[in-house]
Design an enzyme around this catalytic site. Structure first.
Site, PDB file in Angstrom:
ATOM      1  N   GLY A  88       0.804  -1.213   0.000  1.00  0.00           N
ATOM      2  CA  GLY A  88       0.000   0.000   0.000  1.00  0.00           C
ATOM      3  C   GLY A  88       0.837   1.263   0.000  1.00  0.00           C
TER       4      GLY A  88
ATOM      5  N   CYS B 125      -0.603  17.505  -0.094  1.00  0.00           N
ATOM      6  CA  CYS B 125       0.595  18.319  -0.288  1.00  0.00           C
ATOM      7  C   CYS B 125       1.135  18.739   1.062  1.00  0.00           C
ATOM      8  CB  CYS B 125       0.376  19.484  -1.244  1.00  0.00           C
ATOM      9  SG  CYS B 125      -0.417  20.896  -0.564  1.00  0.00           S
TER      10      CYS B 125
HETATM   11  P1  NAD Z   1       2.074  -3.741   2.918  1.00  0.00           P
HETATM   12  O1  NAD Z   1       1.974  -4.782   3.973  1.00  0.00           O
HETATM   13  O2  NAD Z   1       0.867  -3.277   2.191  1.00  0.00           O
HETATM   14  O3  NAD Z   1       3.149  -4.197   1.825  1.00  0.00           O
HETATM   15  C1  NAD Z   1       4.377  -4.780   2.149  1.00  0.00           C
HETATM   16  C2  NAD Z   1       4.874  -5.489   0.883  1.00  0.00           C
HETATM   17  O4  NAD Z   1       6.158  -6.071   1.131  1.00  0.00           O
HETATM   18  C3  NAD Z   1       3.956  -6.621   0.435  1.00  0.00           C
HETATM   19  O5  NAD Z   1       3.608  -6.404  -0.888  1.00  0.00           O
HETATM   20  C4  NAD Z   1       4.796  -7.874   0.638  1.00  0.00           C
HETATM   21  O6  NAD Z   1       4.507  -8.873  -0.303  1.00  0.00           O
HETATM   22  C5  NAD Z   1       6.196  -7.332   0.468  1.00  0.00           C
HETATM   23  N1  NAD Z   1       7.226  -8.146   1.137  1.00  0.00           N
HETATM   24  C6  NAD Z   1       7.228  -8.600   2.419  1.00  0.00           C
HETATM   25  N2  NAD Z   1       8.363  -9.260   2.691  1.00  0.00           N
HETATM   26  C7  NAD Z   1       9.112  -9.207   1.565  1.00  0.00           C
HETATM   27  C8  NAD Z   1      10.409  -9.670   1.235  1.00  0.00           C
HETATM   28  N3  NAD Z   1      11.167 -10.307   2.127  1.00  0.00           N
HETATM   29  N4  NAD Z   1      10.879  -9.424  -0.025  1.00  0.00           N
HETATM   30  C9  NAD Z   1      10.129  -8.755  -0.948  1.00  0.00           C
HETATM   31  N5  NAD Z   1       8.884  -8.314  -0.686  1.00  0.00           N
HETATM   32  C10 NAD Z   1       8.385  -8.511   0.566  1.00  0.00           C
HETATM   33  O7  NAD Z   1       2.816  -2.522   3.639  1.00  0.00           O
HETATM   34  P2  NAD Z   1       2.986  -0.987   3.183  1.00  0.00           P
HETATM   35  O8  NAD Z   1       1.743  -0.253   3.525  1.00  0.00           O
HETATM   36  O9  NAD Z   1       3.512  -0.928   1.802  1.00  0.00           O
HETATM   37  O10 NAD Z   1       4.109  -0.527   4.217  1.00  0.00           O
HETATM   38  C11 NAD Z   1       5.412  -1.082   4.126  1.00  0.00           C
HETATM   39  C12 NAD Z   1       6.238  -0.764   5.345  1.00  0.00           C
HETATM   40  O11 NAD Z   1       6.518   0.612   5.404  1.00  0.00           O
HETATM   41  C13 NAD Z   1       5.543  -1.097   6.656  1.00  0.00           C
HETATM   42  O12 NAD Z   1       6.482  -1.551   7.595  1.00  0.00           O
HETATM   43  C14 NAD Z   1       4.976   0.204   7.081  1.00  0.00           C
HETATM   44  O13 NAD Z   1       4.748   0.256   8.469  1.00  0.00           O
HETATM   45  C15 NAD Z   1       6.054   1.154   6.629  1.00  0.00           C
HETATM   46  N6  NAD Z   1       5.539   2.480   6.327  1.00  0.00           N
HETATM   47  C16 NAD Z   1       6.396   3.447   6.028  1.00  0.00           C
HETATM   48  C17 NAD Z   1       5.934   4.719   5.733  1.00  0.00           C
HETATM   49  C18 NAD Z   1       6.847   5.810   5.399  1.00  0.00           C
HETATM   50  O14 NAD Z   1       6.456   6.916   5.135  1.00  0.00           O
HETATM   51  N7  NAD Z   1       8.103   5.573   5.348  1.00  0.00           N
HETATM   52  C19 NAD Z   1       4.593   5.002   5.738  1.00  0.00           C
HETATM   53  C20 NAD Z   1       3.742   3.980   6.004  1.00  0.00           C
HETATM   54  C21 NAD Z   1       4.211   2.726   6.267  1.00  0.00           C
END
Ligand code: NAD
Length: 569
Positions: free
Chosen positions: A179, A416
């Site tokens: 997401g 934004c």
């Molecule tokens: P999500 O669960 O929707 O997607 C995670 C994706 O990673 C999935 O598609 C999954 O298949 C993939 N994945 C998991 N393990 C993997 C691996 N070993 N190799 C390759 N692919 C793998 O999560 P999201 O909403 O995309 O969020 C991702 C991470 O970022 C979470 O930990 C979330 O808390 C964090 N996050 C960061 C921010 C930011 O601004 N930096 C914002 C929101 C969330």
């Protein structure tokens, strides 16, 4: 969570238009935003109530979802509904200026504040993981994080290659196309760069390609490298997803001696059981292992994470600018695999590296959704923001890029980054814009109310020592009074929905954070609320960073006349 609700199947997203089911637009906005979070176009696994970020849910169970909708339909203009971890638990008479909905998700008492206790309570049906915007009904799909990712990468490019145009001619390697992570390829190409993103789940890759977030896919590491190299050499923007486990993929890069300019990761590493996938298993095999033997799954998953972080460290050593992108992968490895990887924190998190100066000025991801469902309403707000801030070239470029390249998901929405900075009347940037939207609604130029909300990842709303408050100048990283004060202040200022969550982004026990919504229905009351909330809320970012000793925040406080008692302590 039970069988998906019949109502949800009927809604398939937020209701739109100008007729409402609830007593007022404030309640209606909550009902629409909850359904928008669970729109199949918006959520990652809506039939399980999962919106994004591993298992971030919008309601605790389908029965709780039905009950929330029933409560919202009955909720009067002088009542407040209480939602505890995705379940409605009370309704009180308050008053018209008070919030209509108050939400607390996933919070545990300090000593019990970890995944183990959380999962026990979750299994008993007593708690829910709300992530950040999932359980506070403010998620708007991958577009919601896109500008944050775009700004972060732009800043990384500026710091590393000040003479280049954004990321042109560079390759960024990352993983995770969920997401939030799904925004990465488009954020790189918007900055003119090349992105390779590893993802284990083919469905996620296809979804990002269908929605224009990623350009191409491959199963072959050599193919990915070759195409990325060619595009970078030609100075072209290009993105490619590789169907592979991130740890295997990065080790593949090391074997081939391919070192990208930038390296990060957005797999759901914050949750080793339900977010991250171990190497050596297909997604289907891993899902079976998780169901049958969760302990072995955890061990396999943490083993892979250790290899993943080690490969990031090795690539950093060879010259890749490496940073964590807010998923706590370093913290997880430090906690569970420090014998194998002794110094996972040898690369920084993205907030201290790139974002903190913005937070010092109260800048953060302001977002708004058109409750009408009509894209024309968002296009009118795009024009309004450009009319209000004509001097901001950067903002103009962002809005133009977003209009051109971002497909709406669910309710038409926009993001934004706006800050505290006040005009000569003392009105903040965020309030100026919200008040203008409210006027446009009142004048009928926008066809229905607009709800303004934000990510929890904002200037003064989070305590998260591995992310938003990593390496604070005064060492106050883990002090959680700030988000609690922020939520209380949002209530005092009269936001329409206020929420407090534990564990967003980085996992249970690792963060505390808040969110707000204000419904702009064109009324005087909405203007009053908007003026107050969009002053106090970014103001928290200024005082939090001024208190920690950041000069930029102290200067902003002086410039904008924000009261900071004991500033010279
Ligand atoms: P999500 O669960 O929707 O997607 C995670 C994706 O990673 C999935 O598609 C999954 O298949 C993939 N994945 C998991 N393990 C993997 C691996 N070993 N190799 C390759 N692919 C793998 O999560 P999201 O909403 O995309 O969020 C991702 C991470 O970022 C979470 O930990 C979330 O808390 C964090 N996050 C960061 C921010 C930011 O601004 N930096 C914002 C929101 C969330």
């Amino acid at each position: 969570v039970g069988e998906p609700s019949a109502q949800w199947r009927e809604y398939r997203g937020a209701p739109t238009g100008t007729d409402i089911e609830c007593e007022g637009w404030r309640q209606e906005a909550a009902l629409r935003m909850l359904n928008n979070n669970l729109d199949p176009e918006v959520a990652e696994k809506p039939e399980e109530l999962v919106v994004y970020g591993g298992t971030g849910r919008a309601a605790r169970s389908w029965d709780a979802y039905d009950a929330i909708l029933a409560e919202l339909r009955e909720l009067r203009d002088d009542e407040t509904l209480l939602v505890q971890s995705g379940k409605p638990v009370g309704r009180f008479t308050t008053h018209e200026r008070a919030p209509r909905v108050l939400i607390a998700n996933s919070n545990l008492v300090g000593k019990w504040d970890d995944w183990e206790h959380f999962h026990e309570l979750e299994a008993e049906g007593l708690i829910m993981y709300g992530q950040m915007t999932a359980g506070s009904w403010a998620y708007i799909g991958t577009q919601g994080i896109l500008q944050g990712t775009y700004e972060t990468l732009a800043e990384a490019g500026r710091q590393q290659f000040p003479d280049r145009n954004g990321l042109r001619g560079t390759v960024t390697v990352t993983a995770g196309l969920g997401g939030m992570g799904g925004a990465q390829p488009l954020a790189v190409t918007m900055n003119h760069g090349v992105c390779i993103a590893a993802e284990v789940d083919e469905r996620r890759i296809d979804r990002r390609i269908e929605t224009g977030y990623c350009m191409a896919r491959t199963d072959d590491v050599d193919d990915a490298i070759e195409r990325a190299r060619e595009a970078a050499e030609a100075g072209e923007a290009f993105s490619i997803a590789v169907h592979a486990n991130a740890a295997d993929f990065l080790e593949g890069l090391l074997q081939r001696e391919f070192v990208p300019e930038f390296l990060t990761d957005q797999t759901s590493a914050h949750d080793e059981l339900e977010g991250y996938y171990p190497s050596g298993f297909t997604v289907a095999e891993a899902d079976v292992l998780r169901a049958n033997d969760p302990e072995r799954y955890r061990e396999e998953s943490l083993d892979t994470m250790a290899r993943h972080v080690q490969a990031m460290l090795d690539l950093q050593e060879r010259g890749a600018t490496t940073f964590e992108y807010g998923n706590n992968i370093r913290g997880q490895v430090q906690e569970y695999r420090s014998d194998e990887v002794p110094d996972p924190f040898a690369f920084p998190g993205f907030v201290p590296a790139y974002i903190r100066p913005l937070f010092c000025e109260g800048k953060g991801p302001f977002r708004w959704a058109a409750l009408s469902g009509d894209p024309a309403d968002i296009h009118r707000t795009d024009e309004a923001v450009l009319e209000l801030f004509p001097e901001k070239d950067h903002l103009r470029r962002w809005i133009e890029l977003a209009r051109e390249q971002v497909q709406f998901q669910g309710l038409p929405s926009r993001v934004c980054w706006l800050g505290y900075a006040t005009d000569e009347d003392g009105t903040t940037e965020r309030a100026t814009f919200a008040l203008r939207i409210n006027e446009l609604v009142a004048e009928g130029e926008i066809s229905a109310p607009v709800v303004v909300t934000r990510d929890h990842l904002d200037a003064g709303s989070v305590a998260s020592p591995h992310r938003e408050t990593e390496a604070m100048r005064d060492g106050s990283d883990a002090v959680a009074d700030w988000p609690i004060l922020n939520a209380l202040l949002n209530c005092a200022a009269g936001a329409d929905i206020v929420s407090v969550h534990d564990g967003g982004g980085v996992g249970i026990g690792n963060s505390l954070h808040t969110n707000n919504h204000v419904v702009l229905d064109g009324s005087e009351l909405a203007a009053e609320k908007a003026r107050r909330v969009f002053t106090t809320d970014p103001g928290m970012g200024v005082i939090r960073h001024a208190d920690a000793g950041y000069e930029e925040a102290i200067e902003e406080a002086e410039r904008s006349d924000v009261a900071v008692p004991m500033r010279d302590r």
